[in-house]
Design an enzyme around this catalytic site. Structure first.
Site, PDB file in Angstrom:
ATOM      1  N   HIS A  17       0.829  -1.213   0.000  1.00 19.04           N
ATOM      2  CA  HIS A  17       0.000   0.000   0.000  1.00 19.04           C
ATOM      3  C   HIS A  17       0.865   1.266   0.000  1.00 19.04           C
ATOM      4  O   HIS A  17       0.662   2.167  -0.821  1.00 19.04           O
ATOM      5  CB  HIS A  17      -0.922  -0.001   1.218  1.00 19.04           C
ATOM      6  CG  HIS A  17      -1.866   1.151   1.260  1.00 19.04           C
ATOM      7  ND1 HIS A  17      -3.112   1.123   0.685  1.00 19.04           N
ATOM      8  CD2 HIS A  17      -1.742   2.408   1.808  1.00 19.04           C
ATOM      9  CE1 HIS A  17      -3.718   2.273   0.862  1.00 19.04           C
ATOM     10  NE2 HIS A  17      -2.910   3.079   1.546  1.00 19.04           N
ATOM     11  N   GLU A  18       1.827   1.306   0.907  1.00 23.20           N
ATOM     12  CA  GLU A  18       2.650   2.506   1.022  1.00 23.20           C
ATOM     13  C   GLU A  18       3.622   2.637  -0.151  1.00 23.20           C
ATOM     14  O   GLU A  18       3.968   3.755  -0.541  1.00 23.20           O
ATOM     15  CB  GLU A  18       3.413   2.489   2.352  1.00 23.20           C
ATOM     16  CG  GLU A  18       2.518   2.495   3.581  1.00 23.20           C
ATOM     17  CD  GLU A  18       1.503   3.634   3.592  1.00 23.20           C
ATOM     18  OE1 GLU A  18       1.789   4.693   3.011  1.00 23.20           O
ATOM     19  OE2 GLU A  18       0.420   3.458   4.181  1.00 23.20           O
ATOM     20  N   HIS A  21       1.906   4.658  -2.807  1.00 19.73           N
ATOM     21  CA  HIS A  21       2.042   6.097  -2.592  1.00 19.73           C
ATOM     22  C   HIS A  21       3.470   6.566  -2.894  1.00 19.73           C
ATOM     23  O   HIS A  21       3.674   7.623  -3.516  1.00 19.73           O
ATOM     24  CB  HIS A  21       1.717   6.444  -1.129  1.00 19.73           C
ATOM     25  CG  HIS A  21       0.300   6.193  -0.735  1.00 19.73           C
ATOM     26  ND1 HIS A  21      -0.775   6.637  -1.467  1.00 19.73           N
ATOM     27  CD2 HIS A  21      -0.233   5.548   0.352  1.00 19.73           C
ATOM     28  CE1 HIS A  21      -1.906   6.287  -0.864  1.00 19.73           C
ATOM     29  NE2 HIS A  21      -1.597   5.621   0.232  1.00 19.73           N
TER      30      HIS A  21
END
Length: 350
Positions: A17-18, A21
């Site tokens: 997920h990170e 980003h």
């Protein structure tokens, strides 16, 4: 062992997920100040290049700190998040959700090459008990029971519950079963038992609505994508029902679990083998994607709402308003996480 596996699963989900980003920010020329696993306070960290990589005390998520993210710095700096266009900001925000969806898609596609049980609207014979009405009628494992006919009335079977209900309802009556065996349909007459032996049903069969799906490596990604969208849709629908029941003070039919509850599910998955663990990871990844895109402060969806506001009104949200709204949202999420964890502990004790 299951705690270790759970920590690995959580680490992978957060990392993917990170990283979404992180790479989206880098792609758009934004300075990434910190890449953190868990939430502060910080346990330790190291700096590589211009980014600090940290491990924090609360292992319930992660974060990527972008320069100029809170509108209080770097408004004139080209590498600040605040200086980017709404489209660039939106891409950075949804990249984490896309990362989790992509992970689930890859895992499900792999599982489709191995063969996984997939829910259907069929009633499939999984086993036949000895000296039962089903054995006398020569039902076999793999047969699909399509419908039954009693006294000239047809009843379509769309779930295992349908067959269970009708076999009890018409016990003692002559019933015609429409069965598909090896691609060929045939009719058999069975009289469901009124008083079956203990542990057996009126027909003497074990049934399932799941069938194994297995595809070649080049077909698996296509069907894996379809299945990923189908699961995501179901998560959204069930989440909507749960929210509606909650706000209307009705009992919910969905059991909510936090880290402790999910760790228990991980232990169950381990007993069924590697594929079950990968399937659980795929489901958790899709759940994480859906939860994060919700328009709630401090979540990706909440941040996306601020960006949409900026895009539609051509005005930035007041920095103090955004900061306080996000702080309240984060506090609410942490409180909710604490309540769910307490509930998990209570269930564990019971």
């Amino acid at each position: 062992m299951y705690i270790v596996v759970f920590i690995i699963i959580l680490a992978v989900l957060v990392l993917i997920h990170e990283l979404g980003h992180f790479f989206a920010a880098k792609k758009n020329g934004i300075l990434v100040e910190e890449f953190g696993f868990g939430f502060p306070p910080r346990l330790f960290g190291f700096k590589m290049g211009e980014t600090l990589y940290s491990v924090n005390l609360l292992p319930i998520g992660g974060f990527v700190k972008l320069f100029g993210e809170e509108y209080h710095e770097g408004e004139s700096d080209k590498r600040a998040f605040v200086s980017k266009t709404p489209a660039q900001k939106a891409f950075v925000i949804i990249a984490g959700v896309l990362g989790n969806f992509l992970l689930a898609w890859v895992l499900i596609s792999y599982l489709f090459t191995q063969g996984v049980p997939t829910p259907t609207n069929k009633v499939i014979v999984e086993g036949v008990q000895k000296n039962s009405p089903a054995q006398i009628a020569q039902l076999k494992t793999g047969d699909v029971i399509n419908k039954i006919t009693v006294a000239g009335t047809e009843y379509q079977l769309k779930s295992t519950q349908d067959l269970t209900l009708y076999s009890k309802k018409f016990a003692g009556q002559s019933t015609i079963f429409s069965v598909t065996s090896n691609g060929k349909e045939r009719n058999v007459t069975i009289v469901p038992r009124l008083s079956p032996p203990k542990g057996e049903g009126p027909l003497g069969v074990t049934i399932t609505s799941y069938e194994e799906k297995k595809y070649t490596w080049y077909k698996a990604p296509f069907y894996g994508l379809i299945h990923s969208f189908a699961i995501t849709q179901k998560i959204i629908v069930e989440l909507g029902k749960t929210a509606f029941n909650f706000f209307t003070f009705q009992k919910t039919n969905v059991d909510v679990a936090g880290p402790i509850g999910i760790a228990q599910y991980t232990g169950t998955a381990i007993k069924f083998g590697k594929n079950a663990v990968l399937e659980l990871m795929a489901l958790l990844s899709l759940n994480l994607a859906v939860i994060n895109i919700l328009p709630f402060p401090a979540l990706d969806g909440g941040r996306l709402m601020f960006i949409l506001y900026e895009w539609l009104t051509k005005r930035r949200v007041n920095k103090n308003v955004e900061r306080y709204v996000n702080m309240i949202g984060l506090g609410t999420l942490l409180a909710l996480a604490a309540l769910i964890t307490i509930n998990d502990v209570m269930k564990l004790i019971k």
